[in-house]
Design a protein around this motif. Structure first.
Motif, PDB file in Angstrom:
ATOM      1  N   SER A  31     -58.200 -81.915  42.132  1.00 32.29           N
ATOM      2  CA  SER A  31     -57.301 -82.721  41.309  1.00 32.29           C
ATOM      3  C   SER A  31     -57.211 -84.152  41.832  1.00 32.29           C
ATOM      4  N   GLY A  32     -57.895 -84.435  42.938  1.00 33.91           N
ATOM      5  CA  GLY A  32     -57.843 -85.792  43.456  1.00 33.91           C
ATOM      6  C   GLY A  32     -58.979 -86.106  44.388  1.00 33.91           C
ATOM      7  N   MET A  33     -59.359 -87.398  44.352  1.00 35.80           N
ATOM      8  CA  MET A  33     -60.450 -87.862  45.201  1.00 35.80           C
ATOM      9  C   MET A  33     -60.427 -89.378  45.211  1.00 35.80           C
ATOM     10  N   VAL A  34     -60.314 -89.977  46.370  1.00 39.46           N
ATOM     11  CA  VAL A  34     -60.410 -91.413  46.618  1.00 39.46           C
ATOM     12  C   VAL A  34     -59.816 -92.298  45.521  1.00 39.46           C
ATOM     13  N   VAL A  73     -64.998 -82.356  38.938  1.00 38.18           N
ATOM     14  CA  VAL A  73     -66.047 -81.470  39.435  1.00 38.18           C
ATOM     15  C   VAL A  73     -66.654 -82.155  40.655  1.00 38.18           C
ATOM     16  N   VAL A  74     -66.564 -81.498  41.807  1.00 40.81           N
ATOM     17  CA  VAL A  74     -67.054 -82.081  43.055  1.00 40.81           C
ATOM     18  C   VAL A  74     -68.345 -81.372  43.460  1.00 40.81           C
ATOM     19  N   VAL A  75     -69.415 -82.150  43.530  1.00 39.81           N
ATOM     20  CA  VAL A  75     -70.734 -81.635  43.897  1.00 39.81           C
ATOM     21  C   VAL A  75     -70.984 -81.990  45.354  1.00 39.81           C
ATOM     22  N   THR A  76     -71.230 -80.985  46.178  1.00 41.91           N
ATOM     23  CA  THR A  76     -71.571 -81.215  47.585  1.00 41.91           C
ATOM     24  C   THR A  76     -73.092 -81.216  47.706  1.00 41.91           C
ATOM     25  N   TRP A  77     -73.613 -82.250  48.390  1.00 39.32           N
ATOM     26  CA  TRP A  77     -75.057 -82.376  48.550  1.00 39.32           C
ATOM     27  C   TRP A  77     -75.382 -82.929  49.927  1.00 39.32           C
ATOM     28  N   ALA A  78     -76.629 -82.754  50.336  1.00 40.69           N
ATOM     29  CA  ALA A  78     -77.069 -83.143  51.673  1.00 40.69           C
ATOM     30  C   ALA A  78     -78.019 -84.331  51.615  1.00 40.69           C
ATOM     31  N   SER A  79     -77.823 -85.232  52.569  1.00 45.09           N
ATOM     32  CA  SER A  79     -78.709 -86.370  52.762  1.00 45.09           C
ATOM     33  C   SER A  79     -79.170 -86.326  54.219  1.00 45.09           C
ATOM     34  N   ALA A  91     -70.716 -86.684  29.055  1.00 45.84           N
ATOM     35  CA  ALA A  91     -70.049 -87.950  29.383  1.00 45.84           C
ATOM     36  C   ALA A  91     -68.999 -87.683  30.455  1.00 45.84           C
ATOM     37  N   VAL A  92     -69.055 -88.472  31.539  1.00 46.82           N
ATOM     38  CA  VAL A  92     -68.134 -88.278  32.662  1.00 46.82           C
ATOM     39  C   VAL A  92     -67.637 -89.620  33.184  1.00 46.82           C
ATOM     40  N   SER A  93     -66.595 -89.527  33.986  1.00 46.01           N
ATOM     41  CA  SER A  93     -66.201 -90.639  34.837  1.00 46.01           C
ATOM     42  C   SER A  93     -66.773 -90.329  36.208  1.00 46.01           C
ATOM     43  N   TYR A  94     -67.602 -91.223  36.720  1.00 47.15           N
ATOM     44  CA  TYR A  94     -68.104 -91.085  38.087  1.00 47.15           C
ATOM     45  C   TYR A  94     -66.967 -91.562  38.977  1.00 47.15           C
ATOM     46  N   VAL A  95     -66.364 -90.649  39.741  1.00 53.32           N
ATOM     47  CA  VAL A  95     -65.195 -90.988  40.550  1.00 53.32           C
ATOM     48  C   VAL A  95     -65.633 -91.716  41.814  1.00 53.32           C
ATOM     49  N   ALA A  96     -66.456 -91.073  42.619  1.00 48.11           N
ATOM     50  CA  ALA A  96     -66.935 -91.669  43.868  1.00 48.11           C
ATOM     51  C   ALA A  96     -67.780 -90.655  44.612  1.00 48.11           C
ATOM     52  N   THR A  97     -68.406 -91.117  45.664  1.00 46.11           N
ATOM     53  CA  THR A  97     -69.054 -90.239  46.629  1.00 46.11           C
ATOM     54  C   THR A  97     -68.354 -90.471  47.958  1.00 46.11           C
ATOM     55  N   THR A  98     -68.018 -89.363  48.624  1.00 48.00           N
ATOM     56  CA  THR A  98     -67.320 -89.420  49.907  1.00 48.00           C
ATOM     57  C   THR A  98     -68.045 -88.529  50.910  1.00 48.00           C
ATOM     58  N   PHE A  99     -67.663 -88.638  52.156  1.00 46.55           N
ATOM     59  CA  PHE A  99     -68.162 -87.686  53.141  1.00 46.55           C
ATOM     60  C   PHE A  99     -67.533 -86.333  52.840  1.00 46.55           C
ATOM     61  N   HIS A 100     -68.244 -85.255  53.109  1.00 46.39           N
ATOM     62  CA  HIS A 100     -67.807 -83.901  52.771  1.00 46.39           C
ATOM     63  C   HIS A 100     -66.424 -83.599  53.340  1.00 46.39           C
ATOM     64  N   ASP A 101     -65.553 -83.149  52.461  1.00 44.77           N
ATOM     65  CA  ASP A 101     -64.168 -82.781  52.791  1.00 44.77           C
ATOM     66  C   ASP A 101     -63.335 -83.927  53.349  1.00 44.77           C
ATOM     67  N   GLU A 102     -63.793 -85.153  53.205  1.00 46.16           N
ATOM     68  CA  GLU A 102     -63.019 -86.342  53.584  1.00 46.16           C
ATOM     69  C   GLU A 102     -62.885 -87.202  52.329  1.00 46.16           C
ATOM     70  N   VAL A 121     -76.409 -84.946  56.641  1.00 41.98           N
ATOM     71  CA  VAL A 121     -75.066 -85.423  56.323  1.00 41.98           C
ATOM     72  C   VAL A 121     -74.671 -84.820  54.976  1.00 41.98           C
ATOM     73  N   LEU A 122     -73.512 -84.159  54.934  1.00 41.12           N
ATOM     74  CA  LEU A 122     -73.026 -83.612  53.676  1.00 41.12           C
ATOM     75  C   LEU A 122     -72.116 -84.616  52.988  1.00 41.12           C
ATOM     76  N   LEU A 123     -72.316 -84.770  51.677  1.00 44.32           N
ATOM     77  CA  LEU A 123     -71.547 -85.710  50.875  1.00 44.32           C
ATOM     78  C   LEU A 123     -70.970 -84.991  49.663  1.00 44.32           C
ATOM     79  N   ASP A 124     -69.861 -85.498  49.144  1.00 41.38           N
ATOM     80  CA  ASP A 124     -69.235 -84.968  47.929  1.00 41.38           C
ATOM     81  C   ASP A 124     -69.217 -86.054  46.871  1.00 41.38           C
ATOM     82  N   THR A 125     -69.685 -85.713  45.682  1.00 39.85           N
ATOM     83  CA  THR A 125     -69.657 -86.640  44.555  1.00 39.85           C
ATOM     84  C   THR A 125     -68.737 -86.074  43.486  1.00 39.85           C
ATOM     85  N   GLY A 126     -67.753 -86.871  43.072  1.00 35.81           N
ATOM     86  CA  GLY A 126     -66.792 -86.442  42.067  1.00 35.81           C
ATOM     87  C   GLY A 126     -67.168 -86.919  40.678  1.00 35.81           C
TER      88      GLY A 126
END
Length: 173
Positions: A111-114, A124-130, A51-62, A138-143
């Motif tokens: 400790s922070g994201m959007v 936990v920030v997962v970096t993935w490619a689209s 069980a998690v809180s889906y924080v957001a998906t952002t552009f990598h390192d932004e 394009v690299l994206l980060d999902t928290g």
């Protein structure tokens, strides 16, 4: 008179917010294109039903630049399952996010994201490619923030295990 002016101001603000969200969605859609294709076989479960809180998906390192395309900008509750060949994020009220292991590039903590900030590095920030519409990667980060402290390490380890066994994305080869 004052109530009318305040009501018009409130309605105008809401309309502006909706227009802004739609413009952001169009901009991010033009950059990220489609989600990676989900694998036909997910494989064995390595870590399940976290069980998690889906924080957001952002552009990598932004981490202040929210991606709203494809429903990725909506924060909410979710459950995460890590399979041998994919990460599955089942979100409440939004489409599931199924990322093949081959699209995953890394995992870190923050400790922070959007708009979501916590005292410890529990996101936990997962970096993935689209692949964008023009074919570029394009690299994206999902928290993801697990509800229980003990599950953070489990999620980290499971993700690292499928990232290390998956072929590297084109950009990293």
């Amino acid at each position: 008179m004052t109530i009318t002016v305040l009501s018009l101001l409130a309605v105008g603000t809401l309309v502006g917010m909706v227009i802004g969200w739609r413009h952001r969605t169009a901009r991010t859609s033009a950059v990220i294109g489609e989600l990676p294709a989900a694998p036909t076989v997910l494989g064995a479960v390595l870590a399940g039903e976290i069980a998690v809180s889906y924080v957001a998906t952002t552009f990598h390192d932004e981490w202040l630049e929210r991606v709203t395309a494809l429903g990725l900008g909506v924060r909410g509750r979710a459950t995460v399952t890590v399979h041998e060949h994919a990460l599955v994020v089942s979100r409440n009220g939004a489409p599931d996010l199924v990322l093949p292991a081959t699209a995953l590039c890394g995992v870190t903590r923050s400790s922070g994201m959007v708009g979501k900030f916590v005292a410890d590095a529990s996101i936990v920030v997962v970096t993935w490619a689209s692949t964008g519409p023009d074919g570029h990667e394009v690299l994206l980060d999902t928290g993801l923030r697990p509800d229980h402290t003990s599950e953070r390490g489990v999620l980290d380890d499971a993700l690292r295990s499928i990232i290390s066994t998956a072929p590297a994305p084109k950009e990293q080869q």
